[in-house]
Design a protein around this motif. Structure first.
Motif, short mmCIF file in Angstrom:
data_model
loop_
_atom_site.label_atom_id
_atom_site.label_comp_id
_atom_site.label_asym_id
_atom_site.label_seq_id
_atom_site.Cartn_x
_atom_site.Cartn_y
_atom_site.Cartn_z
N ARG A 183 34.49 43.78 33.44
CA ARG A 183 35.96 43.83 33.51
C ARG A 183 36.39 43.26 34.85
O ARG A 183 36.00 43.75 35.91
CB ARG A 183 36.45 45.26 33.38
N VAL A 184 37.18 42.20 34.80
CA VAL A 184 37.71 41.59 36.02
C VAL A 184 39.12 42.10 36.21
O VAL A 184 39.96 41.99 35.33
CB VAL A 184 37.70 40.05 35.93
N CYS A 185 39.37 42.68 37.36
CA CYS A 185 40.69 43.21 37.70
C CYS A 185 41.25 42.35 38.82
O CYS A 185 40.66 42.28 39.90
CB CYS A 185 40.59 44.67 38.12
N TYR A 186 42.38 41.70 38.57
CA TYR A 186 42.97 40.79 39.55
C TYR A 186 44.21 41.43 40.14
O TYR A 186 45.14 41.78 39.42
CB TYR A 186 43.31 39.48 38.86
N VAL A 187 44.23 41.60 41.46
CA VAL A 187 45.39 42.15 42.16
C VAL A 187 45.84 41.09 43.16
O VAL A 187 45.06 40.67 44.01
CB VAL A 187 45.02 43.46 42.91
N SER A 188 47.09 40.67 43.07
CA SER A 188 47.55 39.57 43.91
C SER A 188 48.58 39.97 44.95
O SER A 188 49.38 39.16 45.36
CB SER A 188 48.14 38.47 43.02
N LEU B 160 49.05 44.45 50.28
CA LEU B 160 48.54 45.73 49.78
C LEU B 160 47.54 46.34 50.75
O LEU B 160 46.65 45.68 51.25
CB LEU B 160 47.85 45.48 48.43
N ARG B 161 47.71 47.63 51.02
CA ARG B 161 46.77 48.34 51.89
C ARG B 161 45.81 49.16 51.03
O ARG B 161 45.94 49.20 49.82
CB ARG B 161 47.54 49.23 52.86
N SER B 162 44.86 49.83 51.66
CA SER B 162 43.78 50.51 50.95
C SER B 162 44.29 51.48 49.89
O SER B 162 43.89 51.44 48.73
CB SER B 162 42.90 51.28 51.92
N PHE B 163 45.19 52.40 50.26
CA PHE B 163 45.66 53.38 49.30
C PHE B 163 46.45 52.72 48.17
O PHE B 163 46.29 53.07 47.00
CB PHE B 163 46.53 54.45 49.99
N GLY B 164 47.27 51.76 48.50
CA GLY B 164 48.02 51.03 47.48
C GLY B 164 47.11 50.30 46.51
O GLY B 164 47.40 50.22 45.31
N PHE B 165 46.00 49.79 47.02
CA PHE B 165 45.01 49.14 46.15
C PHE B 165 44.44 50.12 45.15
O PHE B 165 44.35 49.84 43.95
CB PHE B 165 43.89 48.54 47.01
N LEU B 166 44.07 51.32 45.61
CA LEU B 166 43.53 52.34 44.72
C LEU B 166 44.54 52.79 43.68
O LEU B 166 44.22 52.99 42.52
CB LEU B 166 43.02 53.53 45.53
N VAL B 167 45.79 52.93 44.09
CA VAL B 167 46.85 53.31 43.15
C VAL B 167 47.02 52.22 42.10
O VAL B 167 47.18 52.51 40.91
CB VAL B 167 48.18 53.55 43.91
N HIS B 168 46.94 50.97 42.51
CA HIS B 168 47.10 49.85 41.58
C HIS B 168 45.98 49.82 40.54
O HIS B 168 46.22 49.48 39.39
CB HIS B 168 47.15 48.53 42.33
#
Length: 90
Positions: free
Chosen positions: A72-77, A81-89
């Motif tokens: 599974r490839v998850c793309y966040v652009s 984005l900071r660490s916590f925001g990345f985890l929430v995303h």
């Protein structure tokens, strides 16, 4: 539009790059090998880099070649984005 104006065979800057149409630079090949190792070991990875260096293109290529039942490839652009925001995303 650009293809007609510049007399190109196909429109440039498409998301789907035809087989053989990708410039496989040394950096691209190294990224491909590293991500192939990640896939082979069922690992979790994070790909980061400067704007325009080919991260999205590399991920699309790996996603195209990977076993979709196991990968599974998850793309966040979000560039800010900071660490916590990345985890929430995720």
């Amino acid at each position: 539009m650009l293809a007609t104006h510049f007399q190109l065979r196909e429109e440039p800057f498409q998301k789907q790059i035809p087989e053989g149409g990708l410039l496989r630079s040394r950096g691209f090949e190294e990224g491909s090998r590293r991500l192939a190792h990640l896939l082979a070991t069922d690992g979790i990875g994070l790909l980061v880099g400067e704007t325009g260096c080919g991260k999205s293109t590399l991920l699309r290529e790996v996603d195209r070649l990977a076993d979709s039942a196991r990968t599974r490839v998850c793309y966040v652009s979000f560039t800010s984005l900071r660490s916590f925001g990345f985890l929430v995303h995720l």
